[in-house]
Design an enzyme around this catalytic site. Structure first.
Site, PDB file in Angstrom:
ATOM      1  N   LYS A 192      15.183  -8.057 -19.382  1.00  0.00           N
ATOM      2  CA  LYS A 192      14.354  -9.267 -19.387  1.00  0.00           C
ATOM      3  C   LYS A 192      13.274  -9.174 -20.456  1.00  0.00           C
ATOM      4  O   LYS A 192      12.762 -10.176 -20.924  1.00  0.00           O
ATOM      5  CB  LYS A 192      13.628  -9.416 -18.041  1.00  0.00           C
ATOM      6  N   LYS A 244       7.852   2.022 -21.456  1.00  0.00           N
ATOM      7  CA  LYS A 244       6.973   0.851 -21.409  1.00  0.00           C
ATOM      8  C   LYS A 244       5.602   1.174 -21.996  1.00  0.00           C
ATOM      9  O   LYS A 244       5.001   0.339 -22.676  1.00  0.00           O
ATOM     10  CB  LYS A 244       6.827   0.350 -19.969  1.00  0.00           C
ATOM     11  N   LYS A 292      20.285  -1.406 -23.185  1.00  0.00           N
ATOM     12  CA  LYS A 292      20.426  -2.099 -21.904  1.00  0.00           C
ATOM     13  C   LYS A 292      20.043  -3.585 -22.038  1.00  0.00           C
ATOM     14  O   LYS A 292      19.076  -3.904 -22.732  1.00  0.00           O
ATOM     15  CB  LYS A 292      19.468  -1.377 -20.940  1.00  0.00           C
TER      16      LYS A 292
END
Ligand code: TYM
Length: 336
Positions: free
Chosen positions: A202, A113, A199
């Protein structure tokens, strides 16, 4: 004998997708009668990336309605919003002060991230696993059912427990309890529809990469029609050269309720043109009861609020007790 306790949560960011459902929520629902379940909406985690204040509360309510729509039963499960129980934030501070910085810098999700956010990395993003450890440890759960991507955070939680007990508890009287991850093999890592090696997430900018629980039949049909496949006829599980085939067959298996063997036999000679409509119908049929129930819950705001009010009180009683034990062990005075 009292039931073992389960604790888990989901962030109220974006729509819930099939990965969240199959990796986590469906497993909570299936096992719920065996356990005493504490399931929360992780809205404090959500703000590690910017959130629109006007949407934050509404997103938490939507997610709570989805928990109920997926089949959580209030006879077995307590549902609450993380920010309603202030002990989560308070324990995080206490645990921050015994957690070495390099443990957090090593977290894969942080690295991924942080890389995406460049200059904008906030302290919350780094500290997120300590908040997650606090969420868990306050409730002294036996099991924490999550998808594969949370495994490292659970290992860190266990390291924090050992360190805290070593520093502040007698060896035969631990204050914090070691939780066990509960990660199912099938569905623990649902992959993107546009790339079977990534993966389902969202935060993927492409809506086409995921199927959301609230997608309409038309959206589901469109996404499956355009999803990535390969040029080989006959579908198969477990071939590392064919990640899309493995992912879509696994989804078909989990949503149809068929066994792996049944699916492998049924699809071994199929082309993609034959599989896709079958898969589309299966997804639409599996999500229909969830979508219907969701609408019913959302139409009764008063009921949803009463569920969350009750959940807060039940959760708070347990969380405050653990927090008091932690503070006492660390040497804090009890307010007079
Ligand atoms: P979150 O909101 O990212 O995801 C919620 C749950 O869905 C699982 N999951 C997946 N499973 C399979 N395949 C996928 N593609 C996939 N994507 C997500 C996640 O593993 C998770 O179980 N940090 C957590 C929320 C949290 C939490 C906790 C969980 C906060 N505190 C304490 C358990 C215990 C998170 O961000 O999950």
């Amino acid at each position: 004998m009292s039931k073992k306790r389960v604790l888990s949560g989901v962030q109220p960011t974006g729509n819930l997708h099939l990965g969240n459902y199959l990796g986590a929520i469906r497993n909570w629902v299936e096992g719920q009668s065996q356990y005493d379940n504490y399931l929360f909406i992780a809205d404090l985690h959500a703000i590690t990336v910017p959130q629109e204040p006007a949407d934050l509360a509404a997103n938490s309510y939507t997610l709570a309605a989805l928990y109920l729509a997926c089949g959580l039963d209030l006879n077995n499960s307590t549902i609450f919003i993380q920010s309603h129980v202030s002990a989560h934030s308070e324990l995080t501070w206490l645990l921050n002060c015994i957690t070495p910085l390099n443990w957090l810098e090593d977290m894969i999700q942080f690295k991924e991230k942080a890389l995406k956010q460049g200059e904008n990395v906030n302290v919350g993003l780094l500290d997120y696993p300590v908040l997650m450890a606090s969420d868990i440890l306050l409730y002294k759960p036996d099991k924490v059912p999550v998808g594969e991507d949370q495994k490292q955070h659970l290992e860190l939680t266990r390291d924090i427990v050992n360190r805290f007990n070593h520093l502040f508890a007698k060896p035969d009287q631990p204050v914090l309890k070691l939780p066990e991850p509960m990660i199912r093999k099938e569905g623990a890592r649902v992959m993107s529809l546009t790339d079977g090696t990534k993966k389902m997430s969202k935060s993927d900018p492409s809506e086409m990469s995921r199927i959301n629980l609230l997608d309409s039949p038309d959206e589901i049909t469109r996404k499956i029609k355009r999803c990535k496949t390969d040029a080989i006829r006959g579908l198969e599980f477990d071939n590392p050269e064919r990640p899309e085939s493995n992912n879509l067959l696994t989804l078909y298996m989990l949503l149809s309720g068929k066994t792996k063997q049944e699916v492998a036999t049924e699809c071994q000679d199929m082309g993609w043109g034959q599989f896709k409509p079958l898969f589309t119908d299966t997804v639409i049929a599996a999500l229909k009861p969830i979508q219907d129930k969701y609408q019913a819950v959302m139409d009764d705001k008063g009921y949803l609020e009463s569920v969350l009010r009750h959940g807060k009180h039940k959760a708070e009683a347990i969380a405050n007790q653990t927090l008091a034990e932690v503070k006492a062990a660390m040497g804090y005075s009890v307010p007079l």
